[in-house]
Write an enzyme that holds these catalytic residues in place. Structure first.
Site, short mmCIF file in Angstrom:
data_model
loop_
_atom_site.label_atom_id
_atom_site.label_comp_id
_atom_site.label_asym_id
_atom_site.label_seq_id
_atom_site.Cartn_x
_atom_site.Cartn_y
_atom_site.Cartn_z
N MET A 1 29.76 -7.89 -92.18
CA MET A 1 29.84 -7.70 -90.78
C MET A 1 29.51 -6.21 -90.65
SD MET A 1 30.44 -8.04 -87.43
CE MET A 1 30.22 -9.80 -87.90
N PRO A 2 28.56 -5.62 -90.82
CA PRO A 2 27.85 -4.21 -90.69
C PRO A 2 27.61 -4.22 -89.12
CG PRO A 2 26.55 -4.94 -92.37
CD PRO A 2 27.39 -6.24 -91.78
#
Length: 125
Positions: A1-2
């Site tokens: 989940m960057p």
């Protein structure tokens, strides 16, 4: 989940900016095992008066320097981070043609419970 924030000097064409986004996503998929379609990125462009860089740490940067800040879960190893840095510089060198000296990357790590990706929920807590 960057979550990626890219800052750069204004004036580059859309294809240049899209190549940055495409190759950052590719590097994350290849080195951080980011899921398909996990693309949360922004590019902010700055005029010359509002964008500054230097030659600190023995790196000869140019007006084409880009700052890439990546906020991620605090789960990646040092080896994964090194691989990501190298892959980003390599891919951005290929397209859109950014010199490795002009690729400045910073990773900010946060605990999973610090994220809400929609609906007001703490999906990872």
């Amino acid at each position: 989940m960057p979550l990626l924030h890219i800052s750069m000097r204004a004036g580059k064409p859309e294809a240049f900016r899209q190549a940055i986004l495409d190759n950052l996503y590719r590097a994350l998929r290849e080195t951080f095992d980011v899921p398909e379609d996990d693309q949360f990125m922004t590019i902010t462009e700055h005029d010359a008066a509002n964008f500054r860089y230097g030659a600190a740490f023995g790196v000869d940067r140019s007006d084409d320097v880009i700052y890439i800040q990546i906020t991620v879960f605090d789960t990646r190893t040092a080896e994964q981070k090194k691989a990501l840095f190298k892959r980003i510089a390599g891919l951005l060198g290929e397209s859109p043609g950014i010199r490795s000296e002009d690729v400045f990357v910073n990773i900010v790590e946060t605990a999973k419970e610090n994220w809400s990706v929609g609906h007001g929920l703490a999906q990872f807590a």
